[in-house]
Design an enzyme around this catalytic site. Sequence first.
Site, short mmCIF file in Angstrom:
data_model
loop_
_atom_site.label_atom_id
_atom_site.label_comp_id
_atom_site.label_asym_id
_atom_site.label_seq_id
_atom_site.Cartn_x
_atom_site.Cartn_y
_atom_site.Cartn_z
N GLU A 1 -10.18 -3.21 -0.20
CA GLU A 1 -10.13 -2.77 1.13
C GLU A 1 -11.53 -2.25 1.20
O GLU A 1 -12.14 -2.20 0.28
CB GLU A 1 -9.36 -1.20 1.12
CG GLU A 1 -9.66 -0.46 2.40
CD GLU A 1 -8.77 0.96 2.48
OE1 GLU A 1 -7.77 0.91 1.79
OE2 GLU A 1 -8.74 1.53 3.79
N ASN B 1 -1.49 -0.91 9.49
CA ASN B 1 -1.28 -0.03 8.32
C ASN B 1 -0.89 1.35 8.49
O ASN B 1 -1.39 2.01 9.18
CB ASN B 1 -2.58 0.01 7.63
CG ASN B 1 -2.48 0.59 6.39
OD1 ASN B 1 -1.96 0.02 5.28
ND2 ASN B 1 -3.12 1.93 6.27
N GLU B 2 0.27 1.54 7.78
CA GLU B 2 0.47 3.20 7.60
C GLU B 2 0.70 3.74 8.95
O GLU B 2 -0.19 4.93 9.16
CB GLU B 2 -0.23 3.83 6.64
CG GLU B 2 0.07 3.49 5.28
CD GLU B 2 -0.67 4.34 4.12
OE1 GLU B 2 -1.38 5.11 4.29
OE2 GLU B 2 -0.48 4.01 3.01
N TYR C 1 2.42 5.86 -4.12
CA TYR C 1 1.51 6.26 -5.24
C TYR C 1 2.13 7.18 -6.16
O TYR C 1 2.83 8.22 -5.61
CB TYR C 1 0.08 6.62 -4.81
CG TYR C 1 -0.57 5.61 -4.15
CD1 TYR C 1 -1.35 4.58 -5.05
CD2 TYR C 1 -0.59 5.56 -2.63
CE1 TYR C 1 -1.97 3.78 -4.00
CE2 TYR C 1 -1.37 4.64 -1.95
CZ TYR C 1 -1.95 3.42 -2.83
OH TYR C 1 -2.67 2.66 -2.02
N GLU D 1 1.55 -1.49 -1.18
CA GLU D 1 0.36 -0.73 -1.91
C GLU D 1 1.30 0.34 -2.84
O GLU D 1 2.29 0.93 -2.48
CB GLU D 1 -0.07 0.30 -0.71
CG GLU D 1 -1.27 -0.22 -0.08
CD GLU D 1 -1.93 0.73 0.85
OE1 GLU D 1 -2.28 2.00 0.20
OE2 GLU D 1 -2.35 0.63 2.03
O1 AHR Z 1 -5.04 2.45 -1.01
C1 AHR Z 1 -5.89 3.75 -0.39
C2 AHR Z 1 -5.22 4.18 0.62
O2 AHR Z 1 -3.96 4.43 0.60
C3 AHR Z 1 -5.01 3.16 1.97
O3 AHR Z 1 -6.23 2.83 2.70
C4 AHR Z 1 -3.83 3.56 2.68
O4 AHR Z 1 -3.28 2.54 3.29
C5 AHR Z 1 -3.34 4.43 1.68
O5 AHR Z 1 -2.98 5.66 2.51
#
Ligand code: AHR
Length: 496
Positions: free
Chosen positions: A26, A171-172, A243, A291
Amino acid sequence: MKARIVIDKNKTVSRIDDRLYGSFIEHLGRAVYGGIYEPSHETADDMGFRGDVMEMIKELNVPIIRYPGGNFVSGYNWEDGTGDKSKRPKKMELAWQSVETNEVGIDEFQEWAKRAHSDVMMAVNLGTRGADEARNLVEYCNCETDTYYAEMRRKNGFEKPFGIKTWCLGNEMDGDWQICHKTAYEYGRIACETAKLMKWTDPSIELVACGSAHINMPTFGEWERTVLRECYEHVDYISLHNYYGNPNNDTAAYLASAVDMDSFIKQVAAICDEVKAEKNSDKTVNLSFDEWNIWFHSNEQDKHIEKWQVAPPLLEDIYNLEDAVVLGDLLITLLNNSDRVKIACLAQLVNVIAPIMTETGGRIWAQTIFYPFMHTSQRGRGTALEVSCGCGAYSAGGKKDIPYISSAAVISEDGGELTVFAVNRSLDESCGLDFSLSGYESFRPVLHTAMEGDDLKAVNTADDPKKVVPAEKDISDGIILSPHSWNMIVFQKTAQ
Ligand code: AHR
């Protein structure tokens, strides 16, 4: 502790899509500037790409790389990163509150990806922009027509199209932190119309609709259902992002992160199939876990980084041994769900929550998480087999019945090599593994590589880059998994 792994040649999960070993770059922090691109670096090539970074990425054998965001893409004008570099605008980048010079854009990135032996997975901006800019970008990248955007690419020096096959529709968009966040219905509509225009421009592309930003989003489930009801027939995948982390230093619970990933995948797959049934459709929408990683170490330090800098050191998590074990376990989960997860992107690749770290103007090193990714990407190609593993279980972090041993098995394309990936989640007990390999009776173990050690918090640094690395184990007395360890066991066919 003892455990028995049972594998049967006739019980397969799926052929593994190579894109399971994708990653992500990114325009964020030092991922691009100071990461893949640094013209003044001693290893830089003719385009300013760092050669040392390129070499290390090649070791990971990454087949596809998502670009240019992430949150960044929701405010990005792709034209800013094309053509004459001296005329490119310097802009305020709102997602990460940084300055974007646009020295690198799609023109450069697609060339970098080719040199890294990867394909590009391109995300379009559905935040500040919409269907028109997205279809123009498809024309710029993929079309051979004598029309405006294809001609613009030629004028910029690229006669041949870039041939980008996999595209993300924003994205998101469910997250209120996103530039021009949307409701599920608003997003589902724009995703549907954008998908139509993009596929009319190039019918060969595949599209990923945005799922939830993580499993704990208040709208998780309803978001996927609503979005898919709007765009089901026009998209090929729905995304998952998540994550993991150990902010409270509860390692027993942290080592069970993969259990949560497994449940997330199964829930999203069930929603896809629910909408498929509602629509009486023949088509299956698969999953793109585009992700995934561990992200928590840098949260505090990032609060003190000054805004409006070029390439600030954001999201620079330094990973330890326990992170490597968890990351390997997440890969095992992706393999065991490879019937539905066709694309996955380790987020990210260089400097930003990454397996590869650099000093701007200086050294490079592999973080602990580099190795389980390398092992699976190198040996985890072919067909995933079902693994049944009889072992004990424990409770932690409010979860019960967490198996101590997590494992996946892959038979290579040529059928000559069977690789078992395994994690021992126990904090204090080693585990002797027994194997029942039905249909693979002539296979014998030839290699056992492990990441293990007493210090779960040990890390690699520029000064001590090999502190936590995999080591080959003696297999003469059988296969033994050390406590909290990541393992790869390779079996080869022997002549009978
Ligand atoms: O990978 C870091 C960030 O995490 C990305 O920009 C976003 O899509 C997610 O929240």
